[in-house]
Motif scaffolding. Sequence first.
Motif, PDB file in Angstrom:
ATOM      1  N   UNK A  90       2.250   7.430  -6.398  1.00 27.93           N
ATOM      2  CA  UNK A  90       1.281   8.334  -6.647  1.00 27.93           C
ATOM      3  C   UNK A  90      -0.047   7.686  -7.632  1.00 27.93           C
TER       4      UNK A  90
ATOM      5  N   UNK B 175       0.978   4.280  -2.867  1.00 26.89           N
ATOM      6  CA  UNK B 175       1.024   5.667  -2.738  1.00 26.89           C
ATOM      7  C   UNK B 175       2.297   6.506  -2.907  1.00 26.89           C
ATOM      8  N   UNK B 176       3.265   5.885  -2.790  1.00 18.03           N
ATOM      9  CA  UNK B 176       4.617   6.601  -3.097  1.00 18.03           C
ATOM     10  C   UNK B 176       4.662   6.585  -4.654  1.00 18.03           C
TER      11      UNK B 176
ATOM     12  N   UNK C 214      -2.758   6.063  -5.797  1.00 17.27           N
ATOM     13  CA  UNK C 214      -3.675   5.498  -5.047  1.00 17.27           C
ATOM     14  C   UNK C 214      -4.981   4.869  -5.597  1.00 17.27           C
ATOM     15  N   UNK C 215      -5.202   5.280  -6.771  1.00 15.33           N
ATOM     16  CA  UNK C 215      -6.458   4.620  -7.622  1.00 15.33           C
ATOM     17  C   UNK C 215      -6.321   3.053  -7.467  1.00 15.33           C
TER      18      UNK C 215
ATOM     19  N   UNK D  80       0.846  -1.302  -0.162  1.00 17.34           N
ATOM     20  CA  UNK D  80       0.153   0.006  -0.004  1.00 17.34           C
ATOM     21  C   UNK D  80       1.002   1.157   0.181  1.00 17.34           C
TER      22      UNK D  80
ATOM     23  N   UNK E  75      -4.890   1.237  -5.121  1.00 17.42           N
ATOM     24  CA  UNK E  75      -5.252   0.648  -3.831  1.00 17.42           C
ATOM     25  C   UNK E  75      -6.399  -0.218  -3.658  1.00 17.42           C
ATOM     26  N   UNK E  76      -7.755   0.384  -4.122  1.00 18.14           N
ATOM     27  CA  UNK E  76      -9.087  -0.590  -4.094  1.00 18.14           C
ATOM     28  C   UNK E  76      -9.001  -1.481  -5.024  1.00 18.14           C
TER      29      UNK E  76
END
Lengths: 139, 200
Positions: free
Chosen positions: B192, B189-190, B194-195, B185, B197-198
């Motif tokens: 960029x 995020x690192x 985050x889309x 996770x 993750x889900x």
Amino acid sequence: MLSNSPKEIIDLLQRASEERADGTRAIQIFGGATMDKGQATDEFFVRTDGARISFGVSVLYPPAAPSTLQAYRFHLRYPEGSNPTYIRIDLNRGIGGDALMEPRSHIHVGAESLRFPAPMMTPLEVLEKCLYGLPLPPA
Amino acid sequence: MTILPNQLSVAEFALRVIARPSRGSVFVLVCPGDLVERVLLRLMSELQIQGDTPTQHVSEPHNAGELIFAISSARTQSLLIVSGLETFDDENWQRLDLLRSRLLRDGAMMFLMSQAAVGRLSENAPNLASWIGGSIWNVDLLSELLSEEEREARLQTLREWAGRTDDDVQELAASGLLSKEPEYVEWLILLKRPDLIGNA
């Protein structure tokens, strides 16, 4: 409890923040290094007994809904020569996966492949556990 | 006189407030007007975390007299944050300067104000400005964010740990096969992304 100065503690706390197309903000909080493999650096919170702590917490903040904790890792490494060498408390992302081999909330005791189920705790509860509730193992 | 304060994060500002002997201490944290509420909440949290002293807040006094009354009504030992001084005109600052001895209290006092308000303070309340002295900083809300170099260093650590590339991780996440371990996770995020993750 910690031998770091207050300024060092502030500097060890960092974050990354990214936004999804739907407006959801993903926040990653870093407390010290990404990994603790025993490297000789000053990127850790160091307890007065010599044990050191690093952690990461991932949270999603949707625009019109409560935030959701996605995952965390809290790594406590004991001083050289201790047995076990470390304890890591992890919360994996989401449900699913093999609940027997890798429960979502689990503890590693000195080995990556050993995962013992743990109660779901808030990040602050785990941090308090690392600071006050996991003393040095007996010599 | 134009004041160009150094930058300081909210956490470090709170640390300086807590560390200094409190009687007669006056601090100023300069912050853009649209960020005052956000900085105020953060500052109160930091003061609570770092210190054991209760914090009180005086917001948007209409004039110097009302501000002095509010300050004298506050618990004398508490840390006191004053915000909303942007409406103070020259006359209010001059009056506050004359009555500055009424600002003396046992607990430290912090002014959270815009650069424009600081300019009016320094022009109309020179004695108060002298009292504040060098205890004035511009809020820095970016220092806690990872720089690009720090982001890349953390990504490199993850690549070495997993023996995978950034592309590997994104492909696995897109196909729903990425490990659920917390490090992945962080990785997304690192990157960029985050889309992912889900979907992961």
